[in-house]
Scaffold this motif. Structure first.
Motif, PDB file in Angstrom:
ATOM      1  N   ARG A  73       0.795  -1.257  -0.037  1.00  0.00           N
ATOM      2  CA  ARG A  73      -0.128  -0.199  -0.090  1.00  0.00           C
ATOM      3  C   ARG A  73       0.721   1.302   0.091  1.00  0.00           C
ATOM      4  O   ARG A  73       0.519   2.178  -0.743  1.00  0.00           O
ATOM      5  CB  ARG A  73      -0.884  -0.162   1.313  1.00  0.00           C
ATOM      6  CG  ARG A  73      -2.056  -0.924   1.094  1.00  0.00           C
ATOM      7  CD  ARG A  73      -3.012  -1.135   2.331  1.00  0.00           C
ATOM      8  NE  ARG A  73      -1.979  -1.879   3.488  1.00  0.00           N
ATOM      9  CZ  ARG A  73      -2.545  -2.207   4.680  1.00  0.00           C
ATOM     10  NH1 ARG A  73      -3.853  -1.869   4.769  1.00  0.00           N
ATOM     11  NH2 ARG A  73      -1.983  -2.986   5.461  1.00  0.00           N
ATOM     12  N   LYS A  74       2.142   1.341   0.736  1.00  0.00           N
ATOM     13  CA  LYS A  74       2.770   2.448   0.782  1.00  0.00           C
ATOM     14  C   LYS A  74       3.473   2.720  -0.737  1.00  0.00           C
ATOM     15  O   LYS A  74       3.841   3.813  -0.741  1.00  0.00           O
ATOM     16  CB  LYS A  74       3.897   2.399   1.701  1.00  0.00           C
ATOM     17  CG  LYS A  74       3.211   2.064   3.248  1.00  0.00           C
ATOM     18  CD  LYS A  74       4.437   2.160   4.194  1.00  0.00           C
ATOM     19  CE  LYS A  74       4.152   1.929   5.646  1.00  0.00           C
ATOM     20  NZ  LYS A  74       5.156   1.810   6.710  1.00  0.00           N
ATOM     21  N   THR A  75       3.422   1.881  -1.697  1.00  0.00           N
ATOM     22  CA  THR A  75       3.945   2.302  -2.982  1.00  0.00           C
ATOM     23  C   THR A  75       2.866   2.888  -3.863  1.00  0.00           C
ATOM     24  O   THR A  75       3.446   3.033  -5.163  1.00  0.00           O
ATOM     25  CB  THR A  75       4.629   0.955  -3.501  1.00  0.00           C
ATOM     26  OG1 THR A  75       3.641  -0.036  -3.764  1.00  0.00           O
ATOM     27  CG2 THR A  75       5.543   0.183  -2.647  1.00  0.00           C
ATOM     28  N   LEU A  76       1.741   3.389  -3.279  1.00  0.00           N
ATOM     29  CA  LEU A  76       0.691   3.669  -4.257  1.00  0.00           C
ATOM     30  C   LEU A  76       1.136   4.929  -4.845  1.00  0.00           C
ATOM     31  O   LEU A  76       1.580   5.971  -4.194  1.00  0.00           O
ATOM     32  CB  LEU A  76      -0.531   3.876  -3.574  1.00  0.00           C
ATOM     33  CG  LEU A  76      -1.526   2.620  -3.755  1.00  0.00           C
ATOM     34  CD1 LEU A  76      -2.703   2.900  -2.606  1.00  0.00           C
ATOM     35  CD2 LEU A  76      -2.047   2.717  -5.019  1.00  0.00           C
ATOM     36  N   THR A  77       1.154   5.214  -6.163  1.00  0.00           N
ATOM     37  CA  THR A  77       1.354   6.450  -6.974  1.00  0.00           C
ATOM     38  C   THR A  77       0.289   7.012  -7.653  1.00  0.00           C
ATOM     39  O   THR A  77      -0.320   6.027  -8.524  1.00  0.00           O
ATOM     40  CB  THR A  77       2.573   6.355  -7.677  1.00  0.00           C
ATOM     41  OG1 THR A  77       2.452   5.052  -8.721  1.00  0.00           O
ATOM     42  CG2 THR A  77       4.022   5.907  -6.905  1.00  0.00           C
ATOM     43  N   ASP A  93      -9.822   4.124  -0.094  1.00  0.00           N
ATOM     44  CA  ASP A  93      -9.228   3.190   0.892  1.00  0.00           C
ATOM     45  C   ASP A  93      -8.143   2.251   0.003  1.00  0.00           C
ATOM     46  O   ASP A  93      -8.430   1.934  -1.075  1.00  0.00           O
ATOM     47  CB  ASP A  93     -10.554   2.302   1.544  1.00  0.00           C
ATOM     48  CG  ASP A  93     -10.257   1.312   2.164  1.00  0.00           C
ATOM     49  OD1 ASP A  93     -10.116   1.312   3.458  1.00  0.00           O
ATOM     50  OD2 ASP A  93      -9.982  -0.275   1.904  1.00  0.00           O
ATOM     51  N   ALA A  94      -7.369   1.824   0.854  1.00  0.00           N
ATOM     52  CA  ALA A  94      -6.437   0.550   0.426  1.00  0.00           C
ATOM     53  C   ALA A  94      -6.054  -0.432   1.261  1.00  0.00           C
ATOM     54  O   ALA A  94      -5.808  -0.002   2.252  1.00  0.00           O
ATOM     55  CB  ALA A  94      -4.985   1.385   0.114  1.00  0.00           C
ATOM     56  N   ILE A 107      -9.734   1.410  -3.504  1.00  0.00           N
ATOM     57  CA  ILE A 107     -11.035   2.303  -3.927  1.00  0.00           C
ATOM     58  C   ILE A 107     -10.384   3.784  -4.418  1.00  0.00           C
ATOM     59  O   ILE A 107      -9.762   4.523  -3.480  1.00  0.00           O
ATOM     60  CB  ILE A 107     -12.007   2.264  -2.931  1.00  0.00           C
ATOM     61  CG1 ILE A 107     -12.524   0.964  -2.487  1.00  0.00           C
ATOM     62  CG2 ILE A 107     -13.282   3.055  -3.154  1.00  0.00           C
ATOM     63  CD1 ILE A 107     -13.307   0.887  -1.278  1.00  0.00           C
ATOM     64  N   VAL A 108     -10.686   3.878  -5.510  1.00  0.00           N
ATOM     65  CA  VAL A 108     -10.380   5.437  -6.132  1.00  0.00           C
ATOM     66  C   VAL A 108     -11.554   6.018  -6.642  1.00  0.00           C
ATOM     67  O   VAL A 108     -12.312   5.505  -7.270  1.00  0.00           O
ATOM     68  CB  VAL A 108      -9.284   5.195  -7.344  1.00  0.00           C
ATOM     69  CG1 VAL A 108      -9.813   4.315  -8.322  1.00  0.00           C
ATOM     70  CG2 VAL A 108      -8.450   6.561  -7.833  1.00  0.00           C
ATOM     71  N   GLY A 145      -0.714   3.580  -9.887  1.00  0.00           N
ATOM     72  CA  GLY A 145       0.350   2.219  -9.819  1.00  0.00           C
ATOM     73  C   GLY A 145       0.656   1.864  -8.513  1.00  0.00           C
ATOM     74  O   GLY A 145       0.612   2.519  -7.536  1.00  0.00           O
ATOM     75  N   VAL A 146       0.884   0.582  -8.262  1.00  0.00           N
ATOM     76  CA  VAL A 146       1.259   0.000  -7.073  1.00  0.00           C
ATOM     77  C   VAL A 146       1.945  -1.168  -7.228  1.00  0.00           C
ATOM     78  O   VAL A 146       1.957  -1.903  -8.266  1.00  0.00           O
ATOM     79  CB  VAL A 146      -0.039  -0.229  -6.062  1.00  0.00           C
ATOM     80  CG1 VAL A 146      -0.944  -1.420  -6.915  1.00  0.00           C
ATOM     81  CG2 VAL A 146       0.258  -0.764  -4.659  1.00  0.00           C
ATOM     82  N   PHE A 147       3.012  -1.713  -6.426  1.00  0.00           N
ATOM     83  CA  PHE A 147       3.881  -2.744  -6.410  1.00  0.00           C
ATOM     84  C   PHE A 147       2.982  -3.800  -5.583  1.00  0.00           C
ATOM     85  O   PHE A 147       2.305  -3.589  -4.775  1.00  0.00           O
ATOM     86  CB  PHE A 147       5.093  -2.554  -5.764  1.00  0.00           C
ATOM     87  CG  PHE A 147       5.969  -1.961  -6.630  1.00  0.00           C
ATOM     88  CD1 PHE A 147       6.799  -2.432  -7.646  1.00  0.00           C
ATOM     89  CD2 PHE A 147       6.286  -0.388  -6.679  1.00  0.00           C
ATOM     90  CE1 PHE A 147       7.921  -1.771  -8.415  1.00  0.00           C
ATOM     91  CE2 PHE A 147       6.981   0.175  -7.346  1.00  0.00           C
ATOM     92  CZ  PHE A 147       7.628  -0.550  -8.086  1.00  0.00           C
TER      93      PHE A 147
END
Length: 285
Positions: A62-66, A76-77, A83-84, A99-101
């Motif tokens: 979650r911390k890699t969300l860009t 919410d993640a 949820i965007v 983006g997310v890893f």
């Protein structure tokens, strides 16, 4: 009940209901993330008055969300969901990236999506899928034939204008323990390339570049392929030769770009002022 699951159930019921006349069609569908950074990400349709749930097949970091916080908000993640919702409907032609890893380290390591607004449809639930891994029965030691100089000419990568080269200033003492040295940019017929040596600082965790992007002063970011001379990741205190390659339009003149290399653990290396010269002048007969 967890928020993403509760919302998913509510949205599923709404999607089956008949839409009001003139309203956007609310959809549930599946998309497959790009198998390589240079591939185009799947398109997701979002709207200001609708929440869009992305459900992933495996846990995410979650911390890699860009994403652009001035245009999008993540409501919410969770471990496997995001949820965007856009702050406002995106104008025609505007494309935002999310983006997310993934957490498991498998390929592809990152999921990226292009978000747009369509007046006719909106996605309320996206089942994210990852491409199937390569056929493991293929021999792993198979090697492609060594390319020859004539191959580059026959394939169209070289022409009468030759290849233009420009040096790139070193990036030293990076705050994230990454440096680039011995960097040079190449420009040929329809392509650009940056050849560099990336150093991972002693005491830093191992690192691998997973995504490369050229960003100029104008225009959309340009995704690039990543090629290395040795196996990744880069151990602490060691270096690897890394190439970032992208295709360009013949109409592009000389330009200046920033090369961003994003990798594991949220660490990235930014190389500013990357200059690509004009193609070489044709020699007069």
């Amino acid at each position: 009940m967890a928020l993403p699951l509760a919302l998913a159930l509510a949205w599923g019921a709404a999607a089956r209901a008949e839409s009001a006349p003139g309203a956007r069609v609310r959809r549930e569908r599946s998309v497959t993330v790009a198998s390589a950074p240079a591939d185009s990400p799947p398109v997701i349709h979002v709207a200001r008055d609708t929440m869009t749930l992305l459900f992933f097949p495996s846990p995410i970091q979650r911390k890699t969300l860009t994403f652009d916080e001035s245009r999008l908000r993540v409501l919410d993640a969770g471990e496997r969901s995001v949820i965007v919702q856009p702050l406002a409907d995106l104008p025609a032609g505007e494309r935002q990236e999310l983006g997310v890893f993934f957490s498991d380290g498998k390929v592809p390591a990152r999921a990226a999506f292009t978000l747009v607004t369509d007046p006719a449809v909106v996605d309320i639930r996206i089942e994210v899928q990852r491409p199937a891994p390569p056929n493991e029965t293929c021999p792993t030691d198979a090697r492609a034939p060594t390319p020859k100089p004539e191959d580059f000419v026959l394939l169209g990568y070289l022409d009468a204008e030759g290849v233009s080269i420009s040096p790139i200033k070193e990036v030293l003492g990076g705050a994230r323990g990454l440096e680039s040295i011995k960097a040079v940019s190449f420009r040929g017929k329809g392509w650009i390339l940056v050849d560099m040596l990336i150093v991972n600082g002693a005491g830093q965790p191992a690192w691998a570049p997973l995504e490369a992007t050229f960003t100029g002063r104008v225009g959309m970011p340009l995704r690039a392929r990543i090629v290395t001379d040795k196996k990744l990741p880069i151990p602490p205190g060691e270096s690897r030769r890394v190439l970032a390659v992208a295709e360009i339009q013949e109409s592009d003149a000389s330009f200046v770009s920033t090369l961003d290399l994003r990798g594991e653990g949220g660490r990235h290396l930014s190389i500013p002022d990357v200059r690509f010269p004009k193609p070489g002048a044709e020699v007069a007969p």
